[in-house]
Scaffold this active site. Structure first.
Site, short mmCIF file in Angstrom:
data_model
loop_
_atom_site.label_atom_id
_atom_site.label_comp_id
_atom_site.label_asym_id
_atom_site.label_seq_id
_atom_site.Cartn_x
_atom_site.Cartn_y
_atom_site.Cartn_z
N LYS A 110 0.83 -1.21 0.00
CA LYS A 110 0.00 0.00 0.00
C LYS A 110 0.86 1.26 0.00
O LYS A 110 0.48 2.27 -0.57
CB LYS A 110 -0.96 0.00 1.21
N LYS A 192 -3.49 -10.09 -7.42
CA LYS A 192 -4.80 -10.41 -6.83
C LYS A 192 -5.86 -9.38 -7.26
O LYS A 192 -5.54 -8.22 -7.54
CB LYS A 192 -4.67 -10.50 -5.30
N LYS A 195 -9.95 -3.90 -5.28
CA LYS A 195 -10.94 -2.83 -5.47
C LYS A 195 -10.33 -1.58 -6.07
O LYS A 195 -11.02 -0.79 -6.70
CB LYS A 195 -11.49 -2.40 -4.11
P1 AMP Z 1 -10.70 -5.83 1.97
O1 AMP Z 1 -11.42 -5.45 0.75
O2 AMP Z 1 -9.24 -5.68 1.80
O3 AMP Z 1 -11.24 -5.22 3.20
O4 AMP Z 1 -10.90 -7.40 2.09
C1 AMP Z 1 -12.00 -8.02 2.69
C2 AMP Z 1 -11.84 -9.52 2.69
O5 AMP Z 1 -11.76 -10.02 1.34
C3 AMP Z 1 -10.56 -10.01 3.39
O6 AMP Z 1 -10.87 -11.18 4.11
C4 AMP Z 1 -9.63 -10.32 2.26
O7 AMP Z 1 -8.69 -11.30 2.58
C5 AMP Z 1 -10.60 -10.81 1.18
N1 AMP Z 1 -10.07 -10.59 -0.18
C6 AMP Z 1 -9.71 -9.40 -0.71
N2 AMP Z 1 -9.29 -9.55 -1.99
C7 AMP Z 1 -9.38 -10.89 -2.26
C8 AMP Z 1 -9.09 -11.69 -3.41
N3 AMP Z 1 -8.63 -11.16 -4.54
N4 AMP Z 1 -9.32 -13.02 -3.33
C9 AMP Z 1 -9.80 -13.58 -2.19
N5 AMP Z 1 -10.08 -12.88 -1.07
C10 AMP Z 1 -9.88 -11.55 -1.10
#
Ligand code: AMP
Ligand code: TRP
Length: 326
Positions: A110, A192, A195
């Site tokens: 980040k 990966k 968003k």
């Molecule tokens: P965040 O959007 O970073 O708050 O992520 C929320 C949840 O989604 C967390 O448990 C992350 O580990 C999971 N996550 C985020 N991106 C991915 C991805 N590309 N594949 C699988 N899990 C994800």
């Protein structure tokens, strides 16, 4: 078991978030005591628009509900509504080694991504996450692969606390899904799904039928032919096969068989259809929930009260153990 997990309300919640995290929650809530949080205080550590926050929080709440989180059973609440999160984070900061924090992959990534926004909050992000988890004396944390390191650090912090101040916290374990713990970007299958990348690299849970079709048809595939799972040689197709299998319920082998002798185009068309059908209830529910803001807000208010009861009890105990009682 007590379970805790959360998602940042940064908009555009995508199928990676769903398959990596939320889908597991729904299964876990049947047999466990679950706390699902909308972690808005984590969302302020990267650039964001304050005017969008409220909408993003309600959107996250409506995703939890549309995906099947049961608000009568599980606790759904907003992190900043329960003050004890920051209070505990400060105290845990005092026992967290800086060296450990500087090793965190997410911090490194980040800070590379937002070079003019490298703030102390971003550095301390994992301490707040440890506080989220520990405040509820959580035993298990269902997350995607990228969060495993943060849960591991939480275990270290819990252990340190227990050693210094007496047995208080369980050492929580990450629960990763067997498949789908790391869904890759549609545009760059070595990275990966995220968003913050351009919108054609992810499928949002609320994308329209046209958007889904367009994004899947333009997803990066690999040289050669054949719908075959091989992560090193065919990362693009393998990622799409993983998504297909998780949504459709059939194994990857069964899907490979169906598309034997067919091209990428046929496969993608079929995947777009599977996604459109799978996500239809999300689109429908979201539309409905957006017109029922008061109902969603009530759920969050009730969640806040339920979360506070647990959080206050833990905080009282922590303060006593740390010698901070007046
Ligand atoms: P965040 O959007 O970073 O708050 O992520 C929320 C949840 O989604 C967390 O448990 C992350 O580990 C999971 N996550 C985020 N991106 C991915 C991805 N590309 N594949 C699988 N899990 C994800
Ligand atoms: N850090 C997580 C992410 O970026 C979100 C999060 C914050 C979280 N607190 C948590 C996840 C506690 C699980 C448990 O995805």
């Amino acid at each position: 078991m007590r379970i805790f997990s959360g998602i940042r309300p940064t908009g555009n919640i995508h199928i990676g978030n769903y398959l990596g995290a939320v889908k597991q929650w729904i299964e876990l809530q049947e047999k466990n005591e679950c706390v699902f949080c909308i972690v808005d205080m984590h969302a302020v550590t990267t650039p964001y628009d304050p005017k969008e926050m409220k909408k993003n929080i309600l959107e996250a709440a409506s995703i939890y509900l549309a995906a099947g989180v049961n608000p009568d059973k599980s606790i759904i609440f907003v992190q900043s509504d329960v003050r004890e999160h920051v209070e505990l984070a400060w105290l845990l900061g005092a026992i967290t080694p800086m060296g450990e924090l500087s090793r965190m992959t997410q911090f490194k990534e980040k800070s590379k991504q937002h070079k003019d926004y490298i703030n102390a909050g971003l550095f301390n992000y994992p301490v707040l996450m440890a506080a989220d988890i520990m405040l509820y004396k959580t035993q298990a944390v269902p997350v995607g692969k990228d969060q495993e390191q943060h849960v591991e650090l939480t275990r270290t912090i819990a252990r340190k606390f227990n050693q210094k101040f007496g047995q208080t916290f369980p050492e929580p374990e990450a629960i990763l899904p067997k498949a789908g713990a790391k869904i890759m970007s549609l545009q760059n299958p070595k990275k990966k799904m995220s968003k913050t990348d351009e919108s054609k690299s992810y499928i949002s849970l609320f994308d329209t039928e046209e958007e889904i079709e367009k994004k899947i048809m333009s997803a990066t595939t690999d040289s050669g032919k054949g719908v075959i799972y091989n992560v090193t040689k065919k990362p693009g197709i393998s990622n799409l096969l993983t998504i297909y299998s998780l949504l459709d319920g059939r194994t990857i082998q069964e899907i490979e068989k169906e598309f034997k002798g067919k091209g990428y185009g046929d496969f993608k068309k079929s995947l777009a259809k599977v996604l459109i059908n799978y996500l239809e209830p999300f689109r429908r529910k979201q539309k409905e929930l957006l017109t029922r803001e008061v109902y969603v807000q009530e759920i969050l208010n009730k969640g806040k009260s339920r979360a506070e009861v647990i959080a206050k009890t833990t905080m009282q105990e922590v303060k006593e153990k740390m010698g901070l009682t007046s």
